[in-house]
Design a protein around this motif. Sequence first.
Motif: not given
Length: 199
Positions: A148-152, A116-118, A61-65, A125-128
């Motif tokens: 893209e953050w694949d949580v699993a 803008v897409n979240k 999560e830290r990297t994604y944020r 989780h996606f942010y684009a």
Amino acid sequence: LLITRPTAEDRKQACERAELDGCNVEKEWIGITKNAPPWPETFPKDKYRIRHHRGRLGSGERTYRKAVECLRKWEQFQLGWAEVDPNTQIQVGKGVCVTAKSFLVWTLNPLRITYVNKENREGKHFYAYGHTTQRGHMLAGEEKFQLEWDVARGDVTYEILSFSRPDNWLSTITYPAVQYLQGQFAKNSIAKMQRAMES
């Protein structure tokens, strides 16, 4: 075309002119990168060159944020030979000017933020956001920047997806060089984001 690096006023004027002239992409394809791939069967792949690049930024999560904050500040464009004003708001309808040094000259390339897409779906989780070229740009097309953050699995990836074609005489006659620069941009942009995660 400019011999020296464009100023903030140059970028502002390019966006203002483009706002009057509008996009140089057919209406039915504006925003198409938001959900691509897959591409609609009717999309003219013989007319537009599609490019798709992905790179792993890290995990968790830290990297994604942190990556999201970098995209919001246009970090992926701060390459020295290509750049965007980092204060440009990520807002639908907002104009943005990409300046790029193409060998010996600088170009001003106006675009408009199209979406803008979240979202969160299927454990990811996606942010684009995507921007579409406007008249005055060297090319006609659209480009998406997506995280893209694949949580699993934990993986955080950065993706660049675009379609484009030449839109003026200069980009037409120099298209092989333009394609080379597009490839270099993707490579440099991914590397820039990866370095940003390490800082």
